[in-house]
Motif scaffolding. Structure first.
Motif, PDB file in Angstrom:
ATOM      1  N   ILE A   6       0.841  -1.202   0.000  1.00 54.52           N
ATOM      2  CA  ILE A   6       0.000   0.000   0.000  1.00 54.52           C
ATOM      3  C   ILE A   6       0.875   1.251   0.000  1.00 54.52           C
ATOM      4  O   ILE A   6       0.644   2.196  -0.758  1.00 54.52           O
ATOM      5  N   PHE A   7       1.906   1.221   0.846  1.00 54.68           N
ATOM      6  CA  PHE A   7       2.832   2.351   0.951  1.00 54.68           C
ATOM      7  C   PHE A   7       3.536   2.594  -0.391  1.00 54.68           C
ATOM      8  O   PHE A   7       3.642   3.728  -0.865  1.00 54.68           O
ATOM      9  N   LYS A   8       3.994   1.512  -1.037  1.00 54.18           N
ATOM     10  CA  LYS A   8       4.663   1.632  -2.349  1.00 54.18           C
ATOM     11  C   LYS A   8       3.723   2.225  -3.384  1.00 54.18           C
ATOM     12  O   LYS A   8       4.107   3.096  -4.157  1.00 54.18           O
ATOM     13  N   LYS A   9       2.494   1.737  -3.417  1.00 55.13           N
ATOM     14  CA  LYS A   9       1.542   2.204  -4.423  1.00 55.13           C
ATOM     15  C   LYS A   9       1.192   3.677  -4.228  1.00 55.13           C
ATOM     16  O   LYS A   9       1.061   4.424  -5.195  1.00 55.13           O
ATOM     17  N   LEU A  10       1.052   4.104  -2.986  1.00 51.25           N
ATOM     18  CA  LEU A  10       0.788   5.522  -2.711  1.00 51.25           C
ATOM     19  C   LEU A  10       1.982   6.379  -3.122  1.00 51.25           C
ATOM     20  O   LEU A  10       1.819   7.465  -3.676  1.00 51.25           O
ATOM     21  N   ARG A  11       3.166   5.888  -2.839  1.00 47.97           N
ATOM     22  CA  ARG A  11       4.389   6.620  -3.196  1.00 47.97           C
ATOM     23  C   ARG A  11       4.481   6.820  -4.704  1.00 47.97           C
ATOM     24  O   ARG A  11       4.787   7.913  -5.182  1.00 47.97           O
ATOM     25  N   VAL A  12       4.197   5.769  -5.466  1.00 47.51           N
ATOM     26  CA  VAL A  12       4.260   5.857  -6.930  1.00 47.51           C
ATOM     27  C   VAL A  12       3.130   6.720  -7.470  1.00 47.51           C
ATOM     28  O   VAL A  12       3.346   7.577  -8.325  1.00 47.51           O
ATOM     29  N   ALA A  13       1.926   6.517  -6.968  1.00 45.96           N
ATOM     30  CA  ALA A  13       0.766   7.257  -7.477  1.00 45.96           C
ATOM     31  C   ALA A  13       0.903   8.757  -7.249  1.00 45.96           C
ATOM     32  O   ALA A  13       0.521   9.560  -8.102  1.00 45.96           O
ATOM     33  N   LEU A  14       1.455   9.139  -6.108  1.00 49.27           N
ATOM     34  CA  LEU A  14       1.598  10.557  -5.788  1.00 49.27           C
ATOM     35  C   LEU A  14       2.958  11.115  -6.177  1.00 49.27           C
ATOM     36  O   LEU A  14       3.236  12.291  -5.940  1.00 49.27           O
ATOM     37  N   GLN A  15       3.816  10.263  -6.759  1.00 55.47           N
ATOM     38  CA  GLN A  15       5.156  10.646  -7.216  1.00 55.47           C
ATOM     39  C   GLN A  15       5.951  11.319  -6.101  1.00 55.47           C
ATOM     40  O   GLN A  15       6.472  12.421  -6.249  1.00 55.47           O
ATOM     41  N   LEU A  16       6.021  10.629  -4.965  1.00 51.59           N
ATOM     42  CA  LEU A  16       6.711  11.171  -3.800  1.00 51.59           C
ATOM     43  C   LEU A  16       8.126  10.614  -3.704  1.00 51.59           C
ATOM     44  O   LEU A  16       8.349   9.424  -3.938  1.00 51.59           O
TER      45      LEU A  16
END
Length: 130
Positions: A6-16
């Protein structure tokens, strides 16, 4: 799906980036170094892989809400925050090559298709034409 995914997907989706995630965690007074953070994003079979606990993910989500929406006293527009943090790709003008259309005729002077004309001019590895 576990917390790490979940953390990885949020990081990629929000380009953080890692430093942005550290700043987001600090908004809710949760301190974490980039090195500790990087361990969450490793492969599961890596020796330094660390399981992302509920507390880390919860604090990240709470910090993300503050980062995107702001506080009650200082509200923000989430779309503007995302647009400001999104890296802009460098656009360079591409030099386009002029397109050549080959028109060949058969013995009957009847035009054949461009694709066939290109295939007739193609040489194979052994150097022979088709």
């Amino acid at each position: 799906m576990n917390n790490n995914e979940i953390f990885k997907k949020l990081r990629v989706a929000l380009q953080l980036r890692d430093d942005q995630i550290v700043e987001i965690l600090e908004l809710v007074d949760f301190r974490m170094s980039k090195g500790e953070l990087g361990n969450f994003f490793r492969q599961e079979d890596h020796p330094k892989y660390m399981e992302c606990g509920d507390q880390v993910l919860r604090n990240f989500l709470n910090g993300l809400v503050i980062h995107l929406r702001g506080t009650k006293e200082n509200p923000k527009n989430p779309k503007e925050v995302i647009a400001a943090n999104t890296p802009v790709a460098k656009t360079t003008p591409e030099k386009s090559k002029p397109t050549k259309i080959f028109k060949k005729t058969t013995h009957s002077n009847k035009p054949i298709s461009t694709k066939t004309a290109v295939m007739e001019n193609t040489k194979f590895k052994n150097g022979k034409k088709k």
